[in-house]
Motif scaffolding. Structure first.
Motif, mmCIF file in Angstrom:
data_model
loop_
_atom_site.group_PDB
_atom_site.id
_atom_site.type_symbol
_atom_site.label_atom_id
_atom_site.label_comp_id
_atom_site.label_asym_id
_atom_site.label_seq_id
_atom_site.Cartn_x
_atom_site.Cartn_y
_atom_site.Cartn_z
ATOM 1 N N SER A 178 0.908 -1.178 -0.038
ATOM 2 C CA SER A 178 0.318 -0.061 0.044
ATOM 3 C C SER A 178 0.647 1.622 -0.165
ATOM 4 C CB SER A 178 -0.720 0.079 1.487
ATOM 5 O OG SER A 178 0.050 0.501 2.528
ATOM 6 N N SER A 179 0.210 2.521 -0.730
ATOM 7 C CA SER A 179 0.670 3.886 -0.362
ATOM 8 C C SER A 179 0.994 4.224 1.168
ATOM 9 C CB SER A 179 -0.129 4.643 -0.538
ATOM 10 O OG SER A 179 -0.303 4.736 -1.837
ATOM 11 N N GLN A 208 4.192 2.349 1.475
ATOM 12 C CA GLN A 208 6.052 3.012 0.306
ATOM 13 C C GLN A 208 6.358 4.123 1.309
ATOM 14 O OE1 GLN A 208 4.660 2.964 -3.390
ATOM 15 N NE2 GLN A 208 4.274 0.018 -3.444
ATOM 16 N N LEU A 209 5.124 4.928 1.399
ATOM 17 C CA LEU A 209 5.388 6.062 2.889
ATOM 18 C C LEU A 209 6.550 6.009 3.597
ATOM 19 C CD1 LEU A 209 5.793 9.016 1.534
ATOM 20 C CD2 LEU A 209 3.509 9.133 3.174
ATOM 21 N N ARG A 212 4.588 3.704 -5.809
ATOM 22 C CA ARG A 212 3.239 3.866 -6.344
ATOM 23 C C ARG A 212 2.376 5.108 -7.028
ATOM 24 N NH1 ARG A 212 -1.265 0.701 -4.700
ATOM 25 N NH2 ARG A 212 0.014 -0.544 -3.894
ATOM 26 N N THR A 213 3.875 6.148 -6.003
ATOM 27 C CA THR A 213 2.863 7.823 -6.216
ATOM 28 C C THR A 213 3.752 8.250 -6.199
ATOM 29 O OG1 THR A 213 2.836 8.167 -3.596
ATOM 30 C CG2 THR A 213 1.103 7.516 -4.286
ATOM 31 N N ILE A 239 6.153 9.397 -2.925
ATOM 32 C CA ILE A 239 6.184 7.881 -2.385
ATOM 33 C C ILE A 239 7.923 8.341 -2.928
ATOM 34 C CG2 ILE A 239 6.965 5.713 -2.315
ATOM 35 C CD1 ILE A 239 3.672 5.286 -2.150
#
Length: 158
Positions: A113-114, A117-118, A137-138, A141
């Motif tokens: 999930s974000s 990952q963050l 993912r973003t 991130i």
């Protein structure tokens, strides 16, 4: 003090607060039993929210130490029918593996999930930061993995 004219607090809010208080104070083997009891509440979303807060708090406390394995296994048994909670527990296991430099798989990190990952992008594992800087993912991130505090310290620029 009169409560007339003021809306009454919904009962699930009171239960949520009571669950959080009980979960914060529970110790030992009673913890798993209490988590199971909370998850039987008829308001599944509220119950899972309370357990999620507890799971995050306890996982953060335990993930670096020797008590993790036994706790995580017991918690997995009690949340098995709750896919979101089970996924969060698995992500805490991946976070632990990265943080403690235990074996982990790139594809697991990229599928996470974000939230995870963050959290990892703000860490210091060079391999994980490289994976997330390239394929996180973003944009947030990827940016955090490239420029976050851990990267700045490693470059000597604070």
């Amino acid at each position: 003090m009169s409560t007339e004219g003021r809306p009454q607090e919904p009962p699930e809010h009171a239960r949520f607060a009571a669950y959080l208080a009980a979960l914060e104070q529970v110790t030992g083997a009673d913890e798993i039993e209490l988590v199971g009891d909370v998850l039987t509440d008829p308001d599944r979303i509220m119950a899972q929210g309370a357990v999620l807060r507890h799971l995050d708090r306890r996982a953060a406390q335990l993930c670096a130490g020797p008590a993790w394995e036994e706790w995580a296994q017991a918690m997995a048994r009690v949340v098995i029918r709750h896919p979101f909670l089970l996924r969060r527990l698995r992500e805490w296991s991946l976070f632990r593996a990265v943080a403690l430099r235990l074996p982990w798989r790139r594809e697991d990190l990229l599928a996470s999930s974000s939230w995870l990952q963050l959290r990892i992008a703000a860490g210091s594992d060079a391999e994980a930061l490289g994976v997330l800087a390239e394929s996180g993912r973003t944009k947030r991130i990827r940016h955090t993995a490239r420029t976050g505090p851990a990267r700045q310290r490693s470059r000597g620029t604070r």
